[in-house]
Design a protein around this motif. Structure first.
Motif, PDB file in Angstrom:
ATOM      1  N   ARG A 618       0.865  -1.400  -0.006  1.00  0.00           N
ATOM      2  CA  ARG A 618       0.140   0.062   0.087  1.00  0.00           C
ATOM      3  C   ARG A 618       0.816   1.516   0.067  1.00  0.00           C
ATOM      4  O   ARG A 618       0.332   2.398  -0.382  1.00  0.00           O
ATOM      5  CB  ARG A 618      -0.859  -0.154   1.169  1.00  0.00           C
ATOM      6  N   GLY A 619       1.927   1.205   0.345  1.00  0.00           N
ATOM      7  CA  GLY A 619       2.947   2.507   0.513  1.00  0.00           C
ATOM      8  C   GLY A 619       4.342   2.013   0.346  1.00  0.00           C
ATOM      9  O   GLY A 619       4.786   1.003   0.772  1.00  0.00           O
ATOM     10  N   ILE A 620       5.145   3.037  -0.244  1.00  0.00           N
ATOM     11  CA  ILE A 620       6.731   3.069  -0.316  1.00  0.00           C
ATOM     12  C   ILE A 620       7.022   4.308   0.068  1.00  0.00           C
ATOM     13  O   ILE A 620       6.661   5.296  -0.061  1.00  0.00           O
ATOM     14  CB  ILE A 620       6.919   2.919  -1.842  1.00  0.00           C
ATOM     15  N   TYR A 621       7.911   4.114   1.197  1.00  0.00           N
ATOM     16  CA  TYR A 621       8.623   5.157   1.774  1.00  0.00           C
ATOM     17  C   TYR A 621      10.024   5.495   1.310  1.00  0.00           C
ATOM     18  O   TYR A 621      10.832   4.403   1.352  1.00  0.00           O
ATOM     19  CB  TYR A 621       8.669   5.172   3.431  1.00  0.00           C
ATOM     20  N   VAL A 622      10.372   6.697   0.787  1.00  0.00           N
ATOM     21  CA  VAL A 622      11.741   7.002   0.635  1.00  0.00           C
ATOM     22  C   VAL A 622      12.465   7.844   1.512  1.00  0.00           C
ATOM     23  O   VAL A 622      11.823   9.076   1.565  1.00  0.00           O
ATOM     24  CB  VAL A 622      12.071   7.306  -0.965  1.00  0.00           C
ATOM     25  N   SER A 623      13.472   7.613   2.245  1.00  0.00           N
ATOM     26  CA  SER A 623      14.072   8.276   3.181  1.00  0.00           C
ATOM     27  C   SER A 623      14.698   9.688   2.559  1.00  0.00           C
ATOM     28  O   SER A 623      14.662  10.695   3.141  1.00  0.00           O
ATOM     29  CB  SER A 623      15.253   7.373   3.904  1.00  0.00           C
ATOM     30  N   HIS A 624      15.345   9.394   1.478  1.00  0.00           N
ATOM     31  CA  HIS A 624      16.359  10.426   0.848  1.00  0.00           C
ATOM     32  C   HIS A 624      16.542  10.207  -0.718  1.00  0.00           C
ATOM     33  O   HIS A 624      16.283   8.835  -0.938  1.00  0.00           O
ATOM     34  CB  HIS A 624      17.329  10.896   1.614  1.00  0.00           C
ATOM     35  N   LEU A 625      17.137  11.145  -1.270  1.00  0.00           N
ATOM     36  CA  LEU A 625      17.094  10.942  -2.815  1.00  0.00           C
ATOM     37  C   LEU A 625      18.515  10.512  -3.420  1.00  0.00           C
ATOM     38  O   LEU A 625      18.967  10.724  -4.124  1.00  0.00           O
ATOM     39  CB  LEU A 625      16.912  12.208  -3.447  1.00  0.00           C
ATOM     40  N   HIS A 626      19.188   9.836  -2.278  1.00  0.00           N
ATOM     41  CA  HIS A 626      20.585   8.900  -3.082  1.00  0.00           C
ATOM     42  C   HIS A 626      19.911   7.773  -3.768  1.00  0.00           C
ATOM     43  O   HIS A 626      19.034   7.104  -3.317  1.00  0.00           O
ATOM     44  CB  HIS A 626      21.445   8.578  -1.858  1.00  0.00           C
ATOM     45  N   ALA A 627      20.905   7.447  -4.982  1.00  0.00           N
ATOM     46  CA  ALA A 627      20.125   6.616  -5.732  1.00  0.00           C
ATOM     47  C   ALA A 627      19.877   5.228  -5.080  1.00  0.00           C
ATOM     48  O   ALA A 627      19.149   4.179  -5.561  1.00  0.00           O
ATOM     49  CB  ALA A 627      21.266   6.339  -6.874  1.00  0.00           C
ATOM     50  N   ASP A 628      20.970   4.775  -4.092  1.00  0.00           N
ATOM     51  CA  ASP A 628      20.803   3.530  -3.596  1.00  0.00           C
ATOM     52  C   ASP A 628      19.539   3.371  -2.752  1.00  0.00           C
ATOM     53  O   ASP A 628      19.364   2.278  -2.004  1.00  0.00           O
ATOM     54  CB  ASP A 628      22.090   3.241  -2.672  1.00  0.00           C
ATOM     55  N   HIS A 629      18.664   4.333  -2.593  1.00  0.00           N
ATOM     56  CA  HIS A 629      17.534   4.407  -1.702  1.00  0.00           C
ATOM     57  C   HIS A 629      16.446   4.645  -2.533  1.00  0.00           C
ATOM     58  O   HIS A 629      15.261   4.215  -2.114  1.00  0.00           O
ATOM     59  CB  HIS A 629      17.751   5.428  -0.748  1.00  0.00           C
ATOM     60  N   HIS A 630      16.277   4.743  -3.794  1.00  0.00           N
ATOM     61  CA  HIS A 630      15.299   4.734  -4.696  1.00  0.00           C
ATOM     62  C   HIS A 630      15.300   4.480  -6.330  1.00  0.00           C
ATOM     63  O   HIS A 630      14.326   4.219  -6.872  1.00  0.00           O
ATOM     64  CB  HIS A 630      14.886   6.207  -4.622  1.00  0.00           C
ATOM     65  N   ILE A 631      16.492   3.830  -6.540  1.00  0.00           N
ATOM     66  CA  ILE A 631      16.581   3.700  -8.058  1.00  0.00           C
ATOM     67  C   ILE A 631      15.584   2.359  -8.386  1.00  0.00           C
ATOM     68  O   ILE A 631      15.417   2.259  -9.640  1.00  0.00           O
ATOM     69  CB  ILE A 631      17.966   3.404  -8.575  1.00  0.00           C
ATOM     70  N   GLY A 632      15.255   1.768  -7.338  1.00  0.00           N
ATOM     71  CA  GLY A 632      14.329   0.353  -7.847  1.00  0.00           C
ATOM     72  C   GLY A 632      12.867   0.677  -7.680  1.00  0.00           C
ATOM     73  O   GLY A 632      12.032  -0.199  -7.812  1.00  0.00           O
ATOM     74  N   LEU A 633      12.555   1.904  -7.561  1.00  0.00           N
ATOM     75  CA  LEU A 633      11.145   2.265  -7.437  1.00  0.00           C
ATOM     76  C   LEU A 633      10.345   2.025  -8.477  1.00  0.00           C
ATOM     77  O   LEU A 633       9.271   1.376  -8.643  1.00  0.00           O
ATOM     78  CB  LEU A 633      11.076   3.751  -7.089  1.00  0.00           C
ATOM     79  N   ILE A 634      10.937   2.232  -9.708  1.00  0.00           N
ATOM     80  CA  ILE A 634      10.047   2.218 -10.916  1.00  0.00           C
ATOM     81  C   ILE A 634       9.813   0.796 -11.343  1.00  0.00           C
ATOM     82  O   ILE A 634       8.561   0.279 -11.742  1.00  0.00           O
ATOM     83  CB  ILE A 634      10.986   2.952 -12.270  1.00  0.00           C
ATOM     84  N   GLY A 635      10.951  -0.160 -11.038  1.00  0.00           N
ATOM     85  CA  GLY A 635      10.693  -1.598 -11.398  1.00  0.00           C
ATOM     86  C   GLY A 635       9.598  -2.134 -10.543  1.00  0.00           C
ATOM     87  O   GLY A 635       8.741  -2.976 -10.813  1.00  0.00           O
ATOM     88  N   VAL A 636       9.446  -1.539  -9.180  1.00  0.00           N
ATOM     89  CA  VAL A 636       8.466  -2.151  -8.019  1.00  0.00           C
ATOM     90  C   VAL A 636       7.040  -1.545  -8.617  1.00  0.00           C
ATOM     91  O   VAL A 636       6.087  -2.487  -8.601  1.00  0.00           O
ATOM     92  CB  VAL A 636       8.922  -1.774  -6.755  1.00  0.00           C
ATOM     93  N   LEU A 637       6.964  -0.303  -8.986  1.00  0.00           N
ATOM     94  CA  LEU A 637       5.921   0.347  -9.575  1.00  0.00           C
ATOM     95  C   LEU A 637       5.246  -0.654 -10.797  1.00  0.00           C
ATOM     96  O   LEU A 637       3.771  -0.816 -10.817  1.00  0.00           O
ATOM     97  CB  LEU A 637       6.015   1.565  -9.668  1.00  0.00           C
ATOM     98  N   GLN A 638       5.925  -1.049 -11.709  1.00  0.00           N
ATOM     99  CA  GLN A 638       5.380  -1.745 -12.987  1.00  0.00           C
ATOM    100  C   GLN A 638       5.217  -2.899 -12.673  1.00  0.00           C
ATOM    101  O   GLN A 638       4.261  -3.572 -12.868  1.00  0.00           O
ATOM    102  CB  GLN A 638       6.822  -1.763 -13.939  1.00  0.00           C
ATOM    103  N   ALA A 639       5.756  -3.605 -11.527  1.00  0.00           N
ATOM    104  CA  ALA A 639       5.524  -5.198 -11.317  1.00  0.00           C
ATOM    105  C   ALA A 639       4.381  -5.032 -10.531  1.00  0.00           C
ATOM    106  O   ALA A 639       3.411  -5.969 -10.723  1.00  0.00           O
ATOM    107  CB  ALA A 639       6.649  -5.665 -10.333  1.00  0.00           C
ATOM    108  N   ARG A 640       4.140  -4.116  -9.700  1.00  0.00           N
ATOM    109  CA  ARG A 640       2.778  -4.010  -8.897  1.00  0.00           C
ATOM    110  C   ARG A 640       1.641  -3.937  -9.886  1.00  0.00           C
ATOM    111  O   ARG A 640       0.653  -4.535  -9.537  1.00  0.00           O
ATOM    112  CB  ARG A 640       2.859  -2.914  -7.849  1.00  0.00           C
ATOM    113  N   ARG A 641       1.791  -3.154 -10.849  1.00  0.00           N
ATOM    114  CA  ARG A 641       0.575  -2.868 -11.547  1.00  0.00           C
ATOM    115  C   ARG A 641       0.439  -4.240 -12.529  1.00  0.00           C
ATOM    116  O   ARG A 641      -1.101  -4.575 -12.704  1.00  0.00           O
ATOM    117  CB  ARG A 641       0.849  -1.715 -12.899  1.00  0.00           C
ATOM    118  N   GLN A 642       1.420  -4.995 -12.822  1.00  0.00           N
ATOM    119  CA  GLN A 642       1.347  -6.335 -13.383  1.00  0.00           C
ATOM    120  C   GLN A 642       0.551  -7.226 -12.638  1.00  0.00           C
ATOM    121  O   GLN A 642      -0.163  -8.238 -12.991  1.00  0.00           O
ATOM    122  CB  GLN A 642       2.540  -6.733 -14.121  1.00  0.00           C
TER     123      GLN A 642
END
Length: 975
Positions: A618-642
């Motif tokens: 239901r939720g994804i929390y990102v603590s800050h914008l360093h790549a090692d903390h959020h670069i996997g977000l798009i992959g999870v969003l697309q997999a969730r839709r599928q």
């Protein structure tokens, strides 16, 4: 410090004035501005050497060429193909986890020059940001991208967290009329576009209008602070920019035109017809001597295929004294989103139709085409025209191989401690091998040997049988020989698995010998052979049984699953930050989402059950914008839709994205220029969760809380980079969880996390590197534990370890002697609230399990101390400055691993450090690079079976991460 038993056993954001005063961000930016900046001398020298070697080899054609699968394209795996030659390296597509698999399997990408992308989808480009940073750090001067127009816009979209200062990324013009050519091969581009699609309802070919960014996010989109310019003053949030007069209609028309062009380009695909350069046959000198050819120009003429006449009039034919020339095999890389994209006329010169020369018929065709198109009659008929001699290698979601043996190796060992906390992974795509005659245990006692052997075999057999029974139907790949109905030819279709190799020169053959396998008996024996481990394990298990017996009413939820516990760069042992919080059976949340998070989910839950989990997210929390903390977000969003599309009766709802507001810039650019993702999330800026007076969007926050199932949620600013946040999550009336993200010890975090049941706190470095931790704005282990005690947290779990501690962090001796509340996080570890009391007792057997690593770390600490003492007693330098003033403490106490590997002696004067906490942008420090030099052969790539795991920061032989990987052993890091 490690116990005696081991030693002897062998953000970048504009800040609203209602949240903070202007002094706080200014103070933080002033600290960041004073930090030491990177010295690029090492990178420059590496680039110079690389260019010299490349120029030297240009005159010769490659003698060894093979294609190697890095990622099979399975669910959660990248679909990456690696072309090796003895001169250059090439990559076809680069999905998430590409560099992690290359690290593990010693696939050397440091000679990479060209990356070929078939389509602009995250599946194909998700690994480019992280890989680019790594290649930059190892001295790659230039990378050329080949693919659809606009592909290089990825670097513009990620410019806040992917800083390309020392490497040029250029975009080749992929025109059908101009081929790419170098000394290795010629590549013909074939652009495939959409014509009267047979699948009109596919989302990938839909057109969508540009949606303006919501007014509430305007300040995040237009933030232009330069966090690398120390002369730039911090902005006062009370200062508003002066309004500019803009013709809104004109801007709107220009924007719509640009986006329309980008959308047209986004849906095309580029195929590559690759022809290796001709290689002359080998001259047989013995025959030349026999026929009377003397040393001199005639030998060169014969080698080049020219016949020669000797002084006595004898004619010597070239074909009589040399092996046949290799005309250069052809292989094709193909990704067809829809059958209507096919242009048969572009490939007809390579059909096996009796008219084309045999050398024009492809030896291999690599298919990235997805199963629904691959199985379409039109596509199958197209494949059949290449004839029976062409083999077909498939890299798509029909495959199952995730590619990593190392994650299983670690999990099998940890499974010995507790099968509930460390369950065996449900990824059964790597076959397990049973050795009928395993080696005997290492002991001199016959009685002990017999007992250990029986225990070891019993455990190994149980785990082996568990693997077989987990998901029997999930084993194997869904491709076999395909019989086309309209042709008598039977096509050979090969399912790609990690390290599947197809040799193109000198021989043309398939090689599966290097594909990863599980050796469960070896994993168990490595652990059981350590002196004292069996006794420590038995003691721990008795303690676990007694504790669980006394808590028979323990609840399954809330539950925490650690998916990534390392910092900066994914290694084979620890992936980048990601934590699952399962609040109840139907609702869960992700805390951070580093690269490869979706792959970790597939490994943990299994390919069959991962979609069920994603529907609870239901939720994804990102603590800050360093790549090692959020670069996997798009992959999870697309997999969730599928996952929701798989069950049409379940209504799809966007996930709540709780993140720094500035993330909207990256996501909006990706949505406009690559793939549609805007409808997959609802952004709630972390700035809006500080719960100060007049907080905006209270209804949205209330809706998010209701969806998450949490009783309360609050953020605070922490001391790492601008817009780094900590989180306090009230799970229910009895349990509260606090997550630090990346930070120095922070009073605000203590305040919002007071009386937490569980504090998950970063502990990037050991205590003796406190100065380096402070410079990079991270915490040490003791500092993290201190935060937990100050907030009266019942339990503290440490995570986000520098990859130098890939097995086990080094704790202070005082903590070890009085540890009742501290646990160590590992990837694929799950804990319920009732399991927390077990974690402090786990450290003793863990020390023995990873004994050799612990000893290595102690030796390194002793060496650092000797260097420190030597420097303290050294005479002053000629300038009159004390030794301590000539190098920063961080540089003095910790040298880059590439230097340690060469000399084993820390260099007190090395200053090539790059603190990555200068901004939410992400660049690797030199500390992350290990410049081991190692000869790469296909056989060697298959060898990763060292019997005892060693600290990869000091041992070239360690199978964790080495120079023969993407980033030459990107290990000890700072995020």
């Amino acid at each position: 410090m490690y116990g005696l038993s081991v030693l002897y056993s062998i953000r970048v954001v504009s800040i609203r004035s209602r949240y903070y005063s202007s002094g706080r961000p200014k103070k933080l930016l002033d600290i960041l501005a004073e930090m030491p900046k990177a010295n690029s001398a090492r990178i420059t020298e590496a680039q110079r050497q690389r260019q010299f070697i490349a120029k030297k080899s240009e005159k010769y054609g490659p003698s060894t060429v093979y294609l190697q699968v890095l990622g099979s394209g399975a669910k959660g795996a990248p679909n990456t193909l690696y072309l090796f030659t003895d001169q250059k390296r090439y990559l076809f597509n680069c999905g998430e986890c590409t560099q992690r698999l290359a690290h593990e399997h010693k696939v050397k990408l440091s000679k990479l020059d060209h990356i070929f992308i078939t389509t602009k989808t995250w599946q194909n480009i998700g690994g480019l940001p992280g890989l680019s940073l790594t290649l930059q750090d190892v001295g790659v001067p230039n990378i050329t991208l080949h693919g659809p127009d606009g592909l290089d816009e990825l670097y513009n979209a990620t410019k806040r967290f992917v800083i390309m200062k020392d490497m040029n990324v250029t975009m080749a013009k992929c025109s059908p009329s101009v081929d790419f050519e170098d000394n290795v091969m010629t590549v013909k581009y074939v652009q495939l576009g959409n014509h009267d699609s047979l699948f009109p309802h596919k989302q990938g070919v839909k057109k969508h209008k540009h949606e303006a960014v919501s007014p509430e996010y305007e300040e995040f989109i237009h933030d232009d602070t330069d966090y690398y310019n120390k002369h730039q003053k911090a902005k006062n949030p009370k200062d508003k920019p002066k309004p500019r007069t803009i013709d809104k209609d004109l801007c709107k028309k220009k924007t719509e035109k640009v986006l329309a062009d980008l959308q047209k380009k986004s849906h095309c695909s580029v195929a590559y017809i690759c022809t290796l350069k001709k290689r002359l046959g080998t001259l047989d000198l013995a025959k030349c001597v026999e026929l009377g050819v003397k040393p001199g120009p005639m030998l060169g003429q014969l080698k080049s295929g020219q016949d020669v006449v000797l002084p006595d009039g004898t004619l010597v034919l070239a074909k009589d004294v040399k092996t046949p020339d290799d005309p250069g095999p052809v292989f094709i890389v193909l990704d067809v989103p829809d059958p209507s994209y096919l242009k048969e006329t572009e490939f007809q010169a390579h059909f096996d139709n009796g008219h084309n020369p045999p050398e024009n018929v492809p030896t291999l065709i690599v298919h990235y085409t997805q199963p629904d198109v691959f199985n379409h009659p039109t596509y199958r008929a197209f494949m059949a025209q290449f004839g029976a001699t062409t083999r077909h290698l498939v890299l798509n979601s029909k495959n199952s191989c995730l590619g990593s043996e190392a994650v299983h190796r670690t999990q099998h060992k940890l499974h010995l401690l507790d099968p509930d906390i460390f369950p065996l992974l449900r990824d059964v795509s790597v076959p397990a091998v049973w050795n009928a005659q395993p080696p005997a245990p290492k002991t001199n006692s016959p009685v002990r040997m017999k007992g250990l052997e029986e225990l070891k075999n019993k455990i190994a057999l149980a785990q082996f049988q568990n693997i077989i029974s987990l998901e029997g139907a999930g084993r194997g790949d869904g491709h076999a020989a395909m019989d086309d109905g309209d042709s008598s030819a039977k096509l050979e279709v090969l399912a790609g698995r990690t390290l599947t190799m197809f040799h193109l020169r000198p021989k043309r053959q398939l090689d599966r010998s290097a594909e990863p396998k599980l050796h469960v008996q070896d994993y168990i024996q490595e652990t059981m052979d350590v002196d004292g481990f069996v006794g420590s394990l038995q003691q721990f298990r008795r303690l676990v049984d007694s504790m669980r017996y006394n808590k028979s009413d323990a609840k399954e939820y809330p539950k925490v699953v650690f998916l990534g516990t390392g910092s900066c760069i994914p290694s084979k042992t620890r992936n980048t930050s990601a934590i699952v919080v399962q609040i109840d059976e139907d609702r869960s949340m992700l805390l951070d989402c580093g690269e490869g998070t979706y792959g970790q989910l597939v490994r943990f839950y299994g390919p069959k059950k991962v979609n069920a989990f994603l529907r609870t997210l239901r939720g994804i929390y990102v603590s800050h914008l360093h790549a090692d903390h959020h670069i996997g977000l798009i992959g999870v969003l697309q997999a969730r839709r599928q996952a929701f599309e798989e069950v049409p009766e379940v209504q799809y709802t966007p996930v709540y994205l709780l993140a720094p507001g500035q993330i909207v810039s990256w996501l909006t650019l990706y949505d406009q220029q690559f793939e549609r993702i805007r409808d997959d999330y609802t952004l709630v800026p972390n700035q809006c969760l500080l719960q100060e007076p007049h907080s905006p969007n209270p209804a949205l926050t209330a809706a998010a809380l209701a969806a998450l199932g949490a009783a309360g949620l609050r953020t605070c600013l922490v001391a790492h980079c601008p817009n780094a946040f900590g989180l306090a999550l009230q799970l229910d009336s009895q349990h509260k969880l606090t997550y630090s993200g990346d930070t120095l010890p922070c009073d605000e975090l203590v305040r919002i996390g007071e009386n937490s049941t569980l504090l998950i706190h970063e502990a990037t470095m050991e205590d003796e590197l406190a100065e380096e931790a402070r410079t990079k704005m991270h915490s040490t282990t003791t500092q993290a534990i201190g935060v937990g005690r100050r907030m009266h947290a019942r339990y503290t779990v440490l995570t986000h370890f520098s990859q130098r501690y890939a097995r086990l962090p080094r704790l202070n001796a005082n903590i070890l002697n009085d540890n009742r509340s501290v646990g160590i996080a590992f990837d694929n570890m799950q804990i319920t609230m009732s399991d927390l009391e077990l974690l402090p007792h786990m450290y003793a057997p863990l020390q023995l399990m990873f004994a050799e690593h612990c000893v290595e770390m102690e030796l390194k600490a002793a060496q650092r101390q000797r260097v420190k003492e030597k420097r303290a007693t050294a005479p002053p330098a000629p300038g009159g400055l004390p030794p301590s003033s000539q190098a920063s403490p961080a540089c003095a106490l910790h040298t880059p691993k590439r230097s340690r590997e060469r000399s084993k002696e820390p260099s007190p004067t090395h200053t090539n450090k790059r603190p990555r906490s200068l901004s939410p942008t992400h660049t690797h420090s030199d500390d992350d690079i290990n410049d081991n030099t190692r000869q790469e052969t296909p056989t060697e790539q298959a060898k990763d079976k060292h019997p005892v795991e060693k600290d990869s920061t000091t041992n070239v032989e360690d199978s964790n991460v080495t120079d023969d990987s993407v980033g030459k052993d990107v290990k000890a890091n700072s995020s």
